[in-house]
Design a protein around this motif. Structure first.
Motif: not given
Length: 924
Positions: A43, A391, A421, A473, A475-477
């Motif tokens: 990320e 966030e 997560d 792992y 991760g996300r965007a």
């Protein structure tokens, strides 16, 4: 150094603090210098390892015009041996004392305008610096950090002076009854593990530390293969990697392996209890339970459980203890450490509270959850709050760069993401299971031994290695990046639109693309004059404090939930002559967030129960300050310099007058103040970030332009008054840390020709405890105080006539050292007036000041506040640029002449409070 902590505030609002990303698919991995190995990329954060073992984390973000360098060593108080407590923290202090190549680290940082500090915790020590993006500054910081990693002096002379500074820091912590209680709670909960020790250390260890042992501790733990370097902000990864390799690559990895810690805390086999009896005006009850380390699967559920219990205002503890007025405040938090830690819950009461009732209700809430299980709705709300915090955190690259230290300490930086997560996947069943597993009397620290035929022990399971948890792992965007924004006054001005809505609401709009689509709003709305506000000053402050506690259609919990739903941090409030609005939101949520803020301002409900809670909290806080040296000295100084007669809105009340006034208030007084004074048609709103200007203009007009106050605003005139000097000592029994405050008044305006000169003079004299004349002598040389500083205050008004300024000095010290501190302060002030500052001091002060001002303009919240302030005074960014120019143009004669004109040692009032009757401490 370890920042001072307001333990009372922690106890009253025990919030779960979440520090806050893989490179975008389109990003090109940087070319690697020879010997550098690439690691995982999550990320937006990418890992590299030098040949000597130094790990490097790079987090580029062009939208922030600043850079943060954060160097974390895997050494903290947990690594100290018998007789060596506090050594990691003391060493942290000594690393600012210099190396043969960098003799004055603090001075060099200050000259370059670098914001810097260091902290020590249980598992790690970190050193950080933040500055406007600059290759030259980055080069210097990296080379300095590489140098002091292995070449710091750690000299006996520096230890002799800094030991007393650290001891003073320890004494300052001992002033706070709540802080002492929490430390005793830890030391009782842990029999063998060093998590039970205070990071600052035992007084006898700090006073008796052996320089040879300290040097050995430094050589053992300060090495490249025990460190992680984080560089975040406006950086080119390829360039930074080359700089890092150039600075750190030649450092040798020691042949000896790092020591391995193997102490495990055994299962607790019965309730424990500790009682602290000290002078104070608070009652607290706290309970702590052993829980697994961060990498254990249960830790995520425990974090959610702590949020469900401790959140204010919707948490279970708040509802059971605060809403029933058994306690003034509550909180809960679950640790996520490298080894098994604690889940702690606390309730704070005024001194006349019922401690047994508070304890009974607190423990019932913690240990009887099987009777009232946590619901899926409660879990979802807690997860939303935590997710929102994550966030928002990820939108600030520099904050992420700093917060990574905590996850490195727990085992691996990627735990930041796996923890996030894991929390998102927690179910109500998980939360109730961990509550039943760990929140048991036999695992609780309240402490008594009870013989039993069937021991009930909680075995804390071993946590897996961090490498296994994060393996594979991805991760996300990554969070969407913003534009590369130039924070110069000229560019800010060219991008800002100013307008007036209605006939008095001034607006400044600065739209730009930001990381994560964030937007910041600051609003101030003015009302009232001296005559109309007489006798209503206390009501004004409580009215403002009640605005977030309930409105038409939303109670306090509903407001809190609505803000979480909108992914917004926002508040409204008020003071004597203004209502205030502040929020940080996102482009999509801004319209609803603004509408919510407007409704909270216009339609407060003033619930009776919330009013009683607020009053209890204020009374509790005031009573708690009765014996505190800082409060005693501060109140005395305020009264001595108070020019206003009784009944005037600005008159300074003493403690008992304040208590009486708060106790006499009724809910109806607040309703009446809001009705008589509040309005939004006269004020300023500044918005900076990602938003639609046209839509925002329409909405601001609809929400704020038409609501007029019944009492139009007129500023209360203030003017310089001469005050006779006073030298006074006030008693604060059983307080091992004293507070010294000094002041004399100045006839000074922000717009005066001498104002820039005095700002620079003050920066030289007392602009920092680590590097200033006061800091050099009182902290660095003589070791009398952990914290000493001075300040210049100048008046400002739209008329340009108000001139009520002041020059002030603050210091803490052991009571027996206060006379020495005062003598040093007076000698240094006399020397400043007689000799002035030097050309070198002028150059460094101006350079550092201008750099700090530039860095401030890189923060959207700061810019929004500047624009709002300029709207009020009828200024533009040209005023800011002009002030920068005045600083640049200052001459030595101008500064020294201003010093002689304004600073008057013979007019200085000095008031100190402490336990002066206690005398000298016995020799150790």
């Amino acid at each position: 150094m370890i920042p001072s902590k307001q333990i009372l505030a922690l106890a009253l609002a025990f919030a779960l603090v979440l520090p806050g990303a893989s490179l975008p698919a389109s990003a090109q991995a940087p070319a690697l210098p020879k010997g550098v190995v690439t690691g995982p990329s999550i990320e937006g954060i990418s890992e590299y390892t030098l040949g000597n073992g130094l790990r490097v984390l790079l987090f580029p973000d062009a939208s922030k015009p600043t850079v943060t360098v954060n160097l974390t060593y895997q050494v903290g108080s947990v690594h100290e041996n018998y007789g060596q407590t506090g050594m990691a923290h003391l060493l942290e202090h000594l690393l600012f004392k210099g190396t043969p190549r960098h003799d004055d680290i603090s001075g060099e940082m200050k000259r370059r305008g670098i914001a810097f500090n260091a902290t020590t915790s249980l598992d790690r020590t970190n050193y950080f610096a933040s500055f406007p993006a600059s290759d030259e500054t980055l080069d210097w910081v990296l080379k300095m950090e590489a140098d002091r990693m292995l070449n710091s002096r750690v000299a006996k002379a520096d230890l002799d002076s800094e030991m007393t500074v650290v001891r003073n820091e320890l004494e300052a912590g001992e002033n706070n009854p709540a802080g002492v209680l929490f430390q005793r709670l830890r030391s009782t909960a842990f029999l063998w593990h060093n998590y039970g020790n205070s990071t600052v250390g035992a007084r006898s260890d700090v006073e008796g530390v052996d320089i040879g042992q300290l040097q050995a501790f430094y050589r053992t733990w300060y090495r490249p293969d025990n460190a992680t370097l984080v560089v975040a902000g406006r950086i080119d990864p390829a360039v930074v990697l080359r700089k890092v390799q150039a600075a750190f690559g030649a450092l040798k990895k020691p042949a000896a392996a790092l020591p391995r810690l193997y102490t495990l805390e055994p299962a607790q086999d019965g309730e424990r209890e500790v009682t602290v009896r000290r002078v104070g005006d608070l009652r607290l009850v706290a309970a702590a339970y052993h829980i697994p380390a961060r990498t254990h699967a249960d830790n995520a559920a425990l974090a959610v459980l702590a949020n469900v219990l401790g959140h204010t205002p919707g948490g279970r503890l708040h509802k059971a203890l605060v809403e029933t007025r058994i306690a003034a405040g509550t909180g809960a938090g679950a640790e996520g450490l490298a080894d098994a830690g604690l889940l702690t819950a606390v309730a704070v009461q005024p001194r006349d509270g019922d401690p047994q009732k508070a304890q009974d209700v607190l423990l019932a809430q913690l240990e009887d959850l099987a009777k009232h299980p946590v619901t899926a709705e409660e879990v979802a709300q807690a997860q939303q709050r935590i997710a929102n915090a994550y966030e928002l955190y990820f939108t600030d690259v520099n904050a992420v760069g700093m917060g990574l230290s905590e996850f490195l300490a727990a085992g691996d930086w990627r735990l930041l993401f796996t923890s996030r997560d894991a929390i998102a996947k927690v179910s109500a069943e998980d939360v109730n299971r961990v509550a039943a597993t760990y929140l048991r009397p036999s695992n609780r620290t309240l402490g008594r031994f009870v013989p039993t035929e069937a021991p009930d022990r909680v075995e804390i399971p071993a946590a897996p290695a961090a490498a296994g948890v994060v393996a594979g792992y991805t991760g996300r965007a990554a969070v969407e990046a913003g534009e590369q924004f130039d924070p110069s006054p000229a560019n800010i001005e060219s991008r800002t639109e100013r307008l007036v809505l209605g006939d008095g609401l001034k607006v400044a709009l600065l739209p730009k693309r930001t990381r994560g689509g964030t937007v910041v709003v600051n609003g101030v709305f003015h009302f009232g004059d001296e005559s109309s506000l007489r006798g209503r000053d206390v009501a004004s402050s409580l009215t403002g404090a009640m605005l977030m506690r309930g409105s038409r259609g939303l109670d306090r919990v509903g407001i809190d939930r609505r803000l979480e739903e909108l992914q917004t941090q926002g508040s409204v409030g008020g003071n004597l002559q203004a209502a205030t609005l502040s929020l940080q939101s996102r482009r999509q949520q801004l319209p609803e967030a603004l509408a919510l803020m407007a409704s909270l301002l216009r339609e407060p409900a003033f619930p009776e129960s919330e009013f009683e809670q607020l009053r209890l909290q204020i009374v509790t806080s005031l009573e708690a300050s009765r014996q505190e040296p800082g409060s005693i000295a501060g109140r005395a100084l305020s009264r001595h310099f108070d020019p206003w007669p009784a009944g005037h809105p600005l008159h300074a009340l003493d403690l008992d007058e304040s208590l009486a006034a708060v106790r006499a208030l009724r809910r109806e007084d607040l309703v009446a103040f809001h009705r008589d004074f509040y309005g939004t048609a006269d004020g300023e709103i500044a918005i900076v970030g990602d938003f639609d200007p046209a839509a925002v203009k329409r909405q601001l007009h609809e929400l704020f332009a038409g609501w007029r106050s019944s009492h139009p605003y007129a500023s209360i005139a203030t003017a310089y008054t001469a005050v006779a000097p006073l030298d006074q000592r006030l008693a604060a029994p059983d307080k091992p840390n004293a507070v010294l405050l000094a002041r004399h008044n100045l006839a000074l305006r922000v717009t005066d020709a001498d104002y820039p000169a005095l700002v620079v003079a003050n920066r030289v004299f007392g602009g920092g405890a680590l590097k200033s004349r006061l800091g050099d002598r009182i902290r660095q040389k003589e070791g009398l105080s952990y914290g000493v500083s001075s300040g210049i205050s100048a008046d400002d008004s739209r008329t340009g006539k108000d001139d009520s300024g002041s020059f002030s000095i603050q210091a803490i010290a052991a009571p027996q050292n206060v006379d020495k501190v005062e003598a040093a302060v007076r000698e240094e002030l006399a020397r400043l007036v007689a000799e002035g500052i030097t050309a070198e001091e002028l150059r460094d002060a101006v350079s550092g000041l201008l750099t700090e001002r530039e860095q401030g303009r890189g923060n959207d919240g700061t810019v929004s506040g500047m624009l709002q302030d300029q709207l009020f005074f009828g200024r533009t960014m040209a005023f800011t640029a002009g002030l920068d120019d005045k600083y640049r143009a200052l001459t030595l004669d101008q500064v020294n002449a201003a010093i002689r004109r304004h600073l008057k040692p013979e007019q200085l009032t000095v008031i100190a409070a402490g336990d002066f009757a206690a005398g000298e401490k016995p020799a150790q």
